[in-house]
Every structure is written in structure tokens, then in C-alpha cells.
Design a protein around this motif. Sequence first.
Motif, mmCIF file in Angstrom:
data_model
loop_
_atom_site.group_PDB
_atom_site.id
_atom_site.type_symbol
_atom_site.label_atom_id
_atom_site.label_comp_id
_atom_site.label_asym_id
_atom_site.label_seq_id
_atom_site.Cartn_x
_atom_site.Cartn_y
_atom_site.Cartn_z
ATOM 1 N N ALA A 13 -1.007 11.861 -0.770
ATOM 2 C CA ALA A 13 -1.630 13.001 -0.099
ATOM 3 C C ALA A 13 -0.890 14.306 -0.361
ATOM 4 N N ASP A 35 -5.549 6.196 -0.284
ATOM 5 C CA ASP A 35 -4.852 5.028 0.246
ATOM 6 C C ASP A 35 -4.996 3.936 -0.807
ATOM 7 N N PRO A 44 -6.803 12.030 1.355
ATOM 8 C CA PRO A 44 -5.715 11.237 0.786
ATOM 9 C C PRO A 44 -6.266 10.016 0.049
ATOM 10 N N ARG A 74 0.222 5.755 0.262
ATOM 11 C CA ARG A 74 -0.702 6.863 0.487
ATOM 12 C C ARG A 74 -0.276 8.005 -0.414
ATOM 13 N N SER A 113 0.832 -1.205 0.000
ATOM 14 C CA SER A 113 0.000 0.000 0.000
ATOM 15 C C SER A 113 0.858 1.243 0.000
#
Length: 181
Positions: free
Chosen positions: A81, A154, A152, A79, A77
Motif C-alpha cells: 500500500a 493484499d 492496497p 500488503r 500474506s
Amino acid sequence: MSADGSRTDGHTVLAIPVPALEPFVRERTAFYDPSFVSADPTFVHAHLTVLAPWIAEPTASDLGVVERIARETASFSVRLARIGEFPDGVLHLVPEPDDGLRALTARLVEAFPAYPPYGGAYDDVVPHVTLDRRGPEVTPETVHAAIADLLPVDLAVERIDLQWWANDDCRVLASFPLGAA
């Protein structure tokens, strides 16, 4: 076609799709060059490039190598942002952490050394999702305001898409799930 019969009208991209950003990136693509807006419903304009340009006409063996690398790579994963800006004015989202993307690119480059990322134009290939380009009315702040409700993001990185990018012919050629060993 070139003299040896290979395609010269576009290029392939090994990419991680980012569907959450698709409405914004597709709209910006249409703004700059509508011929790059895909009619393929599986094509995601918003993406993290893993390796491009890649082989214009990959063989079954080439595809097998990508499939093996994808299969041996566990999903991970990131993120998205934070907006960054490259020296040339390209505004982008920065994936954090980026080590999984860098490792995936490194494995593909090791397997296909004749195809360095971005043709070898950069010493440090920085993973990113291209959003826009700085201009009189386009700044990191205006882009952030335009996508704030999407952030954000994800992102579960679960597949690599082999995309073909050409005027009036953007499409997915193949998909390779990660960690399918």
C-alpha cells in the motif's frame, strides 16, 4: 554464450508474482524497454524479487533445492500500500510485513551462497515491487495517483516463479508452490 558455454544474454530471477499490479508494471516496462515485455502468458512483470541474479542454467539438483525450500515454506500474506523510494530514484511498493520475504531470501542465499541478492551490491536487501523511476514527470505522488485504484494489494504469497529475463525473451522457466509438503 561465454567461453564456458553458459548463457550471458540474460539472467534468472526467483520471484513472487504480483498479478494485481501487472497492468501498470507491464505498461511501464513497455515504456522503458519494450524488448522486456513478455509474450509468455504465465510471466508476471510485477514481482517481488526473492533472489536475483540466480543461476543462468540451473541443474535438476538446483531446482530440487528451490522446490524443497518452497515446499517447506508455508504460504503467507503481505500488503502492498505504501510507496517508497530508493536513493537511486527507484519508486516501489513496500510489502508489509516483510519478514516472510526476508526469511525466504535468507534460506535461498544459505542454499546458494555464490548468488547473493543483486550480486551483493546492497548490505540490506529491501523487499519491494519496482514501479517506476523518479524523473521530471514521475514522482511518488504521480505514481500513487496512477495506481490508487489498485491499492492496497493484499497478496497471498503462494509460489515462487523462476523467471528468465532477457531482451525479447522474458518467460517463466518453472514455478514452485509454497507449503506443498
